[in-house]
Design a protein around this motif. Structure first.
Motif, PDB file in Angstrom:
ATOM      1  N   ASP A  11       0.830  -1.204   0.000  1.00  0.00           N
ATOM      2  CA  ASP A  11       0.000   0.000   0.000  1.00  0.00           C
ATOM      3  C   ASP A  11       0.862   1.251   0.000  1.00  0.00           C
ATOM      4  OD1 ASP A  11      -2.465  -1.071  -0.227  1.00  0.00           O
ATOM      5  OD2 ASP A  11      -2.807  -1.257   1.932  1.00  0.00           O
ATOM      6  N   ALA A  12       1.853   1.260   0.910  1.00  0.00           N
ATOM      7  CA  ALA A  12       2.691   2.455   1.038  1.00  0.00           C
ATOM      8  C   ALA A  12       3.468   2.702  -0.240  1.00  0.00           C
ATOM      9  CB  ALA A  12       3.641   2.295   2.214  1.00  0.00           C
ATOM     10  N   VAL A  13       4.160   1.665  -0.730  1.00  0.00           N
ATOM     11  CA  VAL A  13       4.970   1.826  -1.941  1.00  0.00           C
ATOM     12  C   VAL A  13       4.075   2.134  -3.141  1.00  0.00           C
ATOM     13  CG1 VAL A  13       6.556   0.686  -3.532  1.00  0.00           C
ATOM     14  CG2 VAL A  13       6.797   0.351  -1.067  1.00  0.00           C
ATOM     15  N   GLY A  14       2.951   1.420  -3.225  1.00  0.00           N
ATOM     16  CA  GLY A  14       2.030   1.627  -4.344  1.00  0.00           C
ATOM     17  C   GLY A  14       1.513   3.050  -4.385  1.00  0.00           C
ATOM     18  N   ASN A  15       1.110   3.577  -3.209  1.00  0.00           N
ATOM     19  CA  ASN A  15       0.618   4.955  -3.176  1.00  0.00           C
ATOM     20  C   ASN A  15       1.715   5.926  -3.560  1.00  0.00           C
ATOM     21  OD1 ASN A  15      -1.971   4.309  -2.469  1.00  0.00           O
ATOM     22  ND2 ASN A  15      -1.557   4.407  -0.275  1.00  0.00           N
ATOM     23  N   GLY A  16       2.927   5.660  -3.041  1.00  0.00           N
ATOM     24  CA  GLY A  16       4.043   6.550  -3.362  1.00  0.00           C
ATOM     25  C   GLY A  16       4.323   6.554  -4.849  1.00  0.00           C
ATOM     26  N   VAL A  17       4.444   5.365  -5.421  1.00  0.00           N
ATOM     27  CA  VAL A  17       4.792   5.282  -6.844  1.00  0.00           C
ATOM     28  C   VAL A  17       3.674   5.848  -7.706  1.00  0.00           C
ATOM     29  CG1 VAL A  17       5.332   3.724  -8.746  1.00  0.00           C
ATOM     30  CG2 VAL A  17       6.339   3.343  -6.503  1.00  0.00           C
ATOM     31  N   SER A  18       2.411   5.593  -7.319  1.00  0.00           N
ATOM     32  CA  SER A  18       1.342   6.114  -8.177  1.00  0.00           C
ATOM     33  C   SER A  18       1.255   7.631  -8.080  1.00  0.00           C
ATOM     34  CB  SER A  18       0.004   5.446  -7.863  1.00  0.00           C
ATOM     35  OG  SER A  18      -0.249   5.451  -6.495  1.00  0.00           O
ATOM     36  N   SER A  19       1.628   8.204  -6.909  1.00  0.00           N
ATOM     37  CA  SER A  19       1.674   9.672  -6.852  1.00  0.00           C
ATOM     38  C   SER A  19       2.768  10.205  -7.753  1.00  0.00           C
ATOM     39  CB  SER A  19       1.950  10.151  -5.431  1.00  0.00           C
ATOM     40  OG  SER A  19       1.001   9.657  -4.550  1.00  0.00           O
ATOM     41  N   MET A  20       3.833   9.417  -7.922  1.00  0.00           N
ATOM     42  CA  MET A  20       4.957   9.874  -8.729  1.00  0.00           C
ATOM     43  C   MET A  20       4.739   9.625 -10.218  1.00  0.00           C
ATOM     44  SD  MET A  20       8.368   8.865  -6.673  1.00  0.00           S
ATOM     45  CE  MET A  20       7.950   7.594  -5.543  1.00  0.00           C
ATOM     46  N   ALA A  21       3.777   8.737 -10.546  1.00  0.00           N
ATOM     47  CA  ALA A  21       3.678   8.256 -11.926  1.00  0.00           C
ATOM     48  C   ALA A  21       3.540   9.382 -12.940  1.00  0.00           C
ATOM     49  CB  ALA A  21       2.500   7.285 -12.043  1.00  0.00           C
ATOM     50  N   VAL A  22       2.656  10.367 -12.657  1.00  0.00           N
ATOM     51  CA  VAL A  22       2.453  11.417 -13.665  1.00  0.00           C
ATOM     52  C   VAL A  22       3.714  12.252 -13.861  1.00  0.00           C
ATOM     53  CG1 VAL A  22      -0.027  11.637 -13.516  1.00  0.00           C
ATOM     54  CG2 VAL A  22       1.387  12.884 -11.928  1.00  0.00           C
ATOM     55  N   TYR A  23       4.479  12.418 -12.762  1.00  0.00           N
ATOM     56  CA  TYR A  23       5.699  13.216 -12.897  1.00  0.00           C
ATOM     57  C   TYR A  23       6.751  12.446 -13.691  1.00  0.00           C
ATOM     58  CZ  TYR A  23       3.262  15.916  -9.447  1.00  0.00           C
ATOM     59  OH  TYR A  23       2.309  16.644  -8.806  1.00  0.00           O
ATOM     60  N   LEU A  24       6.778  11.133 -13.487  1.00  0.00           N
ATOM     61  CA  LEU A  24       7.668  10.299 -14.300  1.00  0.00           C
ATOM     62  C   LEU A  24       7.285  10.402 -15.765  1.00  0.00           C
ATOM     63  CD1 LEU A  24       7.948   7.096 -12.080  1.00  0.00           C
ATOM     64  CD2 LEU A  24       9.815   8.595 -12.795  1.00  0.00           C
ATOM     65  N   LEU A  25       5.962  10.362 -16.013  1.00  0.00           N
ATOM     66  CA  LEU A  25       5.464  10.479 -17.384  1.00  0.00           C
ATOM     67  C   LEU A  25       5.924  11.788 -18.010  1.00  0.00           C
ATOM     68  CD1 LEU A  25       3.445   9.415 -19.583  1.00  0.00           C
ATOM     69  CD2 LEU A  25       1.727  10.833 -18.479  1.00  0.00           C
ATOM     70  N   MET A  26       5.781  12.881 -17.222  1.00  0.00           N
ATOM     71  CA  MET A  26       6.183  14.185 -17.746  1.00  0.00           C
ATOM     72  C   MET A  26       7.676  14.238 -18.025  1.00  0.00           C
ATOM     73  SD  MET A  26       5.809  17.833 -15.908  1.00  0.00           S
ATOM     74  CE  MET A  26       7.204  18.921 -15.833  1.00  0.00           C
ATOM     75  N   ALA A  27       8.479  13.719 -17.085  1.00  0.00           N
ATOM     76  CA  ALA A  27       9.923  13.740 -17.282  1.00  0.00           C
ATOM     77  C   ALA A  27      10.279  12.955 -18.537  1.00  0.00           C
ATOM     78  CB  ALA A  27      10.629  13.172 -16.056  1.00  0.00           C
ATOM     79  N   ALA A  28       9.623  11.800 -18.709  1.00  0.00           N
ATOM     80  CA  ALA A  28       9.919  10.965 -19.876  1.00  0.00           C
ATOM     81  C   ALA A  28       9.556  11.701 -21.170  1.00  0.00           C
ATOM     82  CB  ALA A  28       9.157   9.640 -19.780  1.00  0.00           C
ATOM     83  N   VAL A  29       8.358  12.336 -21.184  1.00  0.00           N
ATOM     84  CA  VAL A  29       7.937  13.055 -22.390  1.00  0.00           C
ATOM     85  C   VAL A  29       8.908  14.187 -22.703  1.00  0.00           C
ATOM     86  CG1 VAL A  29       6.171  14.583 -23.330  1.00  0.00           C
ATOM     87  CG2 VAL A  29       5.508  12.439 -22.254  1.00  0.00           C
ATOM     88  N   LEU A  30       9.307  14.931 -21.658  1.00  0.00           N
ATOM     89  CA  LEU A  30      10.196  16.073 -21.887  1.00  0.00           C
ATOM     90  C   LEU A  30      11.553  15.636 -22.392  1.00  0.00           C
ATOM     91  CD1 LEU A  30       9.770  18.846 -19.234  1.00  0.00           C
ATOM     92  CD2 LEU A  30       9.134  18.803 -21.622  1.00  0.00           C
ATOM     93  N   LEU A  31      12.016  14.472 -21.925  1.00  0.00           N
ATOM     94  CA  LEU A  31      13.328  14.022 -22.370  1.00  0.00           C
ATOM     95  C   LEU A  31      13.260  13.529 -23.810  1.00  0.00           C
ATOM     96  CD1 LEU A  31      14.460  12.305 -19.098  1.00  0.00           C
ATOM     97  CD2 LEU A  31      15.184  14.492 -20.030  1.00  0.00           C
TER      98      LEU A  31
END
Lengths: 303, 330
Positions: A272-292
């Motif tokens: 739960d803890a890791v899943g919530n953390g990673v899913s909160s980060m997911a959109v930012y990862l997506l943005m970083a990936a798109v920008l790169l």
């Protein structure tokens, strides 16, 4: 079945983000302004609508008051403060509109307190609709999706087919040239800003019954909205639409399913803890990936 | 022309000496007026001044507007918090690294990890410029923020408190005055180092990045390396500042990495004056004192602070340091 429901949730969240992102991306593209206070207009719409709805009991009144308040306050702020920032560098814009956020949040606290405000749903949308056999879905959320799609269509027609839209596109690619051709660019600025504020207010009104109406609601969604327009490409309404749906889907689906998937690997509480953390980060990862991959977003408006 | 420059230089030099004297005399001053608890406030000002000055290196001198500097501040804070947690617990971090409450272990670790985080984030973010750079630094900071929230072992949302403060050989860091002076020495040390660096070839190249990257490249200096070096250095120093802040409060929480903290740091830099280095410390002092005074006056102090910030941006350009020292930006 759960998947279908979550995809609809993702679409609904994406549509809300689109309503905010459309205004923000136009303001960004045409005036070159980073407006952190755009989330405050969303909050103002939600508060004004919740207040009016509770006072009169009519959703239509709430809708009109919410959108009107957001548009009126937005245009007033544009005239008093933001207009002076168009020619400044981004750093000044970020800090000044950050100051506006502090002001609006605290003013809302003084007027309405720290407790979340209750916003009622219109009774004729309170039920649910069975889209597929065995998958009931709240009618109100479907209405949000429908309204958002209509707004997207109207915006497309406005930008692509009207004279005002032509001027908006022209302003997007070269505002100095538009000014030199004798167009009153100041008027266009005010109209575009008012339109953006109106849409932010609409998003706030519709968000009220789904999310909680409270101080700070603007910033949560604001940062995601910035992610949307960066992914979509600054100044592009089409990019904002696709970016918003992408972000809405990724955010909703990772939140819904990632903790469950991780349970195969980790203990329940850790998953739960890791899943919530990673899913909160997911959109930012997506943005970083798109920008790169594409440093100017998926659909850059010009160049 | 030469005469004019020398005259300006003297005025700034006097201001620096006054500032230095104020920093040194502050603990005596608050003891003399019978308010010794204000020493903690002073230490907080110096710590935030250190973080803001490191941000000024990249924003003011390098022209890279980072909206995620709190990330490195938070990394430094969490390094101290997590090491102290394991030292108290007697457990090992990830099963291999023992905890520590020694400042000489924890603070260098905070510097190194802050720098490494900045190196990784900078290496990716610096491929973009302008608005995209602002937003991608914000995005990375948000990622680290949510990472901190998800660290359930270390308190998650609620944060992690620890005691005692990190130990320094030969000094009692629990004594507020001693701790204040430790912070003051580190701050002044960084300012001297940064000044020397800015006056050297590196500093000139960094200003070149701000003014015109293409021309710098034409001179045979690769802008990317200069930018990344400055970004990494700023992150490492912010890590140190975070470590000091964690020690000051004996508490770390995701609040350290919150995006509004990055906003606060930018405000301090602008308030003091972009590209003035010392101005950032002045900006930190003014902002924190303003907050404290307003908060004592009304619960809703932000309703005053917000418009004050807007007015400062609109009407008072150049920052306080430039006004006092009679100089514009470097």
């Amino acid at each position: 079945m759960l998947l279908a429901e979550q995809i609809l949730n993702g679409a609904q969240f994406g549509i809300m983000l689109f309503l905010l992102a459309a205004g923000l991306t136009l303001v960004f593209g045409i005036m070159g302004l980073i407006n952190l206070a755009h989330g405050s207009l969303y909050m103002i719409g939600a508060f004004a609508a919740a207040w009016a709805g509770n006072a009169t009991g009519s959703f239509l009144t709430a809708l009109l008051v919410g959108m009107g308040a957001a548009a009126a306050i937005g245009m007033a702020v544009e005239a008093v403060v933001l207009r002076r920032l168009y020619a400044r560098d981004h750093l000044d814009q970020v800090v000044a509109t950050f100051g506006l956020i502090l002001f609006f949040n605290e003013a809302a606290t003084m007027l309405f307190g720290r407790q979340p405000l209750f916003a009622r749903m219109p009774p004729w949308l309170a039920g649910s609709v069975e889209l597929l056999p065995g998958v009931p879905y709240p009618a109100y959320r479907l209405a949000i999706i429908a309204v958002g799609l209509l707004v997207a269509l109207a915006l497309y027609l406005l930008v692509a087919r009207t004279r005002l839209g032509m001027l908006i596109r022209a302003g997007n690619s070269d505002r100095e040239m538009v000014r030199a051709l004798g167009v009153d660019i100041g008027l266009i600025y005010t109209l575009v800003f008012g339109l953006g504020a109106l849409l932010a207010g609409l998003a706030g009104v519709m968000a009220g019954p789904v999310f909680s109406v409270q101080v700070g609601m603007g910033e949560q969604v604001l940062i995601l909205t910035f992610v949307v327009i960066i992914i979509g490409g600054i100044g592009s309404v089409r990019g904002a639409f696709i970016g918003a749906l992408l972000v809405g889907m990724v955010d909703t689906l990772t939140r819904a399913f990632l903790p469950g998937l991780l349970k195969a690997l980790l203990s329940t509480s850790e998953a739960d803890a890791v899943g919530n953390g990673v899913s909160s980060m997911a959109v930012y990862l997506l943005m970083a990936a798109v920008l790169l991959w594409r440093p100017r977003g998926l659909f850059p408006a010009h160049g | 022309m030469a005469k004019l420059t020398r005259a300006k230089f003297t005025r700034e030099r006097i201001l620096i000496l006054v500032g230095l004297a104020l920093i040194l005399a502050y603990p005596w001053g608050v003891a003399a007026v019978g308010q010794p608890f204000l020493i903690g406030l002073g230490a907080r000002i110096l710590v935030m001044g250190l973080a803001a000055a490191s941000l000024d290196l990249i924003v003011g001198f390098g022209g890279m507007v980072s909206f995620g500097h709190a990330a490195f501040f938070g990394v430094g804070g969490y390094v101290v918090g997590i090491l102290a947690f394991h030292a108290h617990d007697g457990t090992d971090l990830l099963g291999v690294i023992p905890g520590s409450n020694q400042a000489l272990v924890a603070w260098p670790a905070a510097i190194v990890l802050g720098g490494l985080a900045a190196l990784a984030i900078g290496a990716l973010s610096l491929r973009t410029t302008g608005v995209h750079f602002i937003m991608i630094t914000l995005a990375f900071a948000q990622m680290l923020f949510f990472l901190a929230v998800s660290l359930k072992t270390y308190g998650g949302d609620d944060g992690l408190s620890f005691r005692p403060r990190n130990l320094l050989p030969g000094l009692d860091t629990r004594n507020e005055t001693s701790f204040y002076y430790v912070v003051a020495v580190l701050l002044v040390g960084f300012l001297i180092l940064a000044r020397r660096l800015l006056d050297a070839r590196f500093g000139t190249a960094l200003r070149g990045v701000r003014e015109n990257e293409r021309r710098l490249a034409a001179l045979g200096i690769a802008p990317y390396g200069i930018k990344l070096a400055a970004f990494t250095l700023a992150g490492a120093v912010a890590g140190l500042a975070g470590a000091l802040m964690a020690n000051q409060a004996r508490f770390v929480s995701p609040e350290l990495l919150h995006w509004t903290k990055s906003g606060d740091l930018l405000i301090m830099v602008i308030l003091g004056g972009l590209g003035t280095l010392y101005g950032s410390v002045l900006g930190a002092a003014v902002l924190i004192i303003l907050e404290t005074v307003l908060a004592a006056w009304t619960e809703h102090w932000m309703v005053v602070l917000g418009p004050v910030l807007v007015a400062l941006i609109l009407f008072a350009r150049g920052g306080l340091w430039g006004v006092l020292a009679g100089t514009r930006r470097s």
